[in-house]
Design a protein around this motif. Structure first.
Motif, PDB file in Angstrom:
ATOM      1  N   VAL A 152       0.821  -1.213   0.000  1.00  0.00           N
ATOM      2  CA  VAL A 152       0.000   0.000   0.000  1.00  0.00           C
ATOM      3  C   VAL A 152       0.855   1.263   0.000  1.00  0.00           C
ATOM      4  O   VAL A 152       0.479   2.277  -0.593  1.00  0.00           O
ATOM      5  CB  VAL A 152      -0.954  -0.004   1.213  1.00  0.00           C
ATOM      6  N   ALA A 153       2.032   1.222   0.656  1.00  0.00           N
ATOM      7  CA  ALA A 153       2.862   2.420   0.824  1.00  0.00           C
ATOM      8  C   ALA A 153       3.137   3.169  -0.484  1.00  0.00           C
ATOM      9  O   ALA A 153       2.927   4.387  -0.555  1.00  0.00           O
ATOM     10  CB  ALA A 153       4.169   2.053   1.526  1.00  0.00           C
ATOM     11  N   PRO A 154       3.619   2.491  -1.553  1.00  0.00           N
ATOM     12  CA  PRO A 154       3.880   3.238  -2.786  1.00  0.00           C
ATOM     13  C   PRO A 154       2.609   3.742  -3.466  1.00  0.00           C
ATOM     14  O   PRO A 154       2.650   4.719  -4.215  1.00  0.00           O
ATOM     15  CB  PRO A 154       4.609   2.211  -3.670  1.00  0.00           C
ATOM     16  N   VAL A 155       1.495   3.077  -3.208  1.00  0.00           N
ATOM     17  CA  VAL A 155       0.233   3.483  -3.827  1.00  0.00           C
ATOM     18  C   VAL A 155      -0.226   4.830  -3.278  1.00  0.00           C
ATOM     19  O   VAL A 155      -0.713   5.687  -4.019  1.00  0.00           O
ATOM     20  CB  VAL A 155      -0.862   2.418  -3.592  1.00  0.00           C
ATOM     21  N   ILE A 156      -0.068   5.036  -1.965  1.00  0.00           N
ATOM     22  CA  ILE A 156      -0.541   6.277  -1.337  1.00  0.00           C
ATOM     23  C   ILE A 156       0.586   7.279  -1.104  1.00  0.00           C
ATOM     24  O   ILE A 156       0.358   8.352  -0.550  1.00  0.00           O
ATOM     25  CB  ILE A 156      -1.247   5.972   0.002  1.00  0.00           C
ATOM     26  N   GLY A 157       1.814   6.928  -1.508  1.00  0.00           N
ATOM     27  CA  GLY A 157       2.937   7.846  -1.358  1.00  0.00           C
ATOM     28  C   GLY A 157       3.376   8.045   0.076  1.00  0.00           C
ATOM     29  O   GLY A 157       3.790   9.138   0.461  1.00  0.00           O
TER      30      GLY A 157
END
Length: 360
Positions: A152-157
């Motif tokens: 999820v981290a890279p998806v939401i920055g």
């Protein structure tokens, strides 16, 4: 747990793995010996070797901090051996088991994940957590712990500090859940199917479900693994939905930490496929398919199950050795409260689904 030690396993020469692997095997041997002593003294096993390995490993880690030469082997044992154990467990599950679960359970799992993410996010925001941190905690709690956070981290920055805090805390709390869940199941007089479903719905990682459900027997382990795999597969749709709202998160500059400017915020992006569907889940499904078509000899089923159990005990020893209980103290009161309250809500929703479906 250090976020570097158990989150990756770079290619390493075999000699680099030996110290940590030997330490994990030593802890495993101690756990197996204690289990035998326990059975001889009390006439039954109250704490399985899986749980004892975690306790011994955590105790060792608490009184002694290993230097970097130990971590390659500990990392290998905690991740690779754990994943191999899950793959081998696929030989004990057939398509008939999934069909027996029924559509109601499959739909119920999806509902639990969605409800848990929503409630956990709301709790985090009410406690003052930034949007991204609240989302990381919500997805980690509701789907599959560290793997969900990493995806999820890279998806939401999300920035590195948010990711590190979320992963570090879920590592510690995940072990606590594995240890406490059998006591809760015993107190609630849950059957094997009910116990397995509860473990699959609440425990963070797929391999940890095996450890948590083991005291309930083979039925609990099989049900728990099935439920957990369905829960993990929810990660793809969740990441897709979050990717659609991610640009709006980028615009919320008022929530950026003081030391991070808009230009420094990590770029938004989609996680690699292996984060959405880990290789060991594909391996598990492959062996399950072979079992369903009768392509695995009957004589090989028991050895595969025994090997999966032993690998899991070694991995639980490594998991304990990687846990630094001081992480909780450093996580901060709001993060601690958000994770604990979210987990309690997840447990309540899960128990509600189990009773609604009437699992025997």
């Amino acid at each position: 747990m250090t976020t570097q030690s158990l989150s990756s396993h770079p290619e390493l020469p075999g000699s680099a793995l030996l110290p940590g692997l030997a330490l994990c095997l030593t802890v495993t041997g101690g756990a197996l010996i204690l289990q035998r002593i326990e059975a001889a003294v009390f006439g039954r096993t109250w704490l399985e070797a899986l749980v004892l390995a975690i306790l011994i490993g955590t105790t060792v880690r608490t009184v002694w901090t290993p230097d970097k030469r130990w971590f390659p082997g500990i990392t290998f044992s905690a991740k690779v051996l754990l994943e191999l154990a899950v793959v081998l467990l696929g030989a004990s599950v057939s398509a008939a088991t999934i069909m027996a679960a029924g559509a109601g359970l499959l739909i119920g799992i999806a509902f639990v994940v969605c409800a848990a993410i929503a409630s956990s996010y709301l709790i985090g925001r009410l406690l003052g957590l930034p949007t991204r941190m609240a989302l990381l905690v919500a997805c980690g709690n509701s789907i599959c712990g560290n793997s969900a956070i990493a995806a999820v981290a890279p998806v939401i920055g999300a920035d590195g500090e948010d990711v590190a805090a979320s992963i570090g805390f879920t590592a510690v709390l995940g072990v606590v859940v594995v240890l406490m869940l059998p006591l809760l199941a015993f107190g609630l007089h849950l059957s094997g199917h009910q116990f397995g479903a509860l473990a699959g719905l609440t425990v963070y990682a797929v391999p940890q479900v095996i450890a948590a459900a083991a005291p309930g027997g083979a039925t609990a382990v099989q049900m728990g693994t099935l439920v957990k795999l369905v829960r993990v597969l929810m990660l793809g749709p969740v990441c897709l939905i979050l990717s659609l709202i991610a640009p709006k998160l980028r615009e919320e500059a008022d929530e950026l930490p003081p030391h991070v400017t808009t230009g420094e915020r990590p770029a938004l992006g989609r996680p690699p496929l292996h984060h959405l569907v880990p290789w060991f889940i594909i391996g598990f499904l492959g062996l399950m398919g072979l079992r369903s078509f009768g392509l695995i000899p009957q004589a090989a089923l028991a050895p595969a199950n025994d090997a999966a159990t032993l690998l899991t005990v070694v991995s639980m020893a490594a998991l304990g050795l990687g846990v630094d209980v001081r992480t909780v103290a450093h996580a901060g009161g709001r993060v601690t409260a958000a994770v604990v309250l979210s987990l309690l809500v997840l447990g309540a929703i899960s128990l509600g689904l189990i009773h609604l479906l009437g699992l025997a």
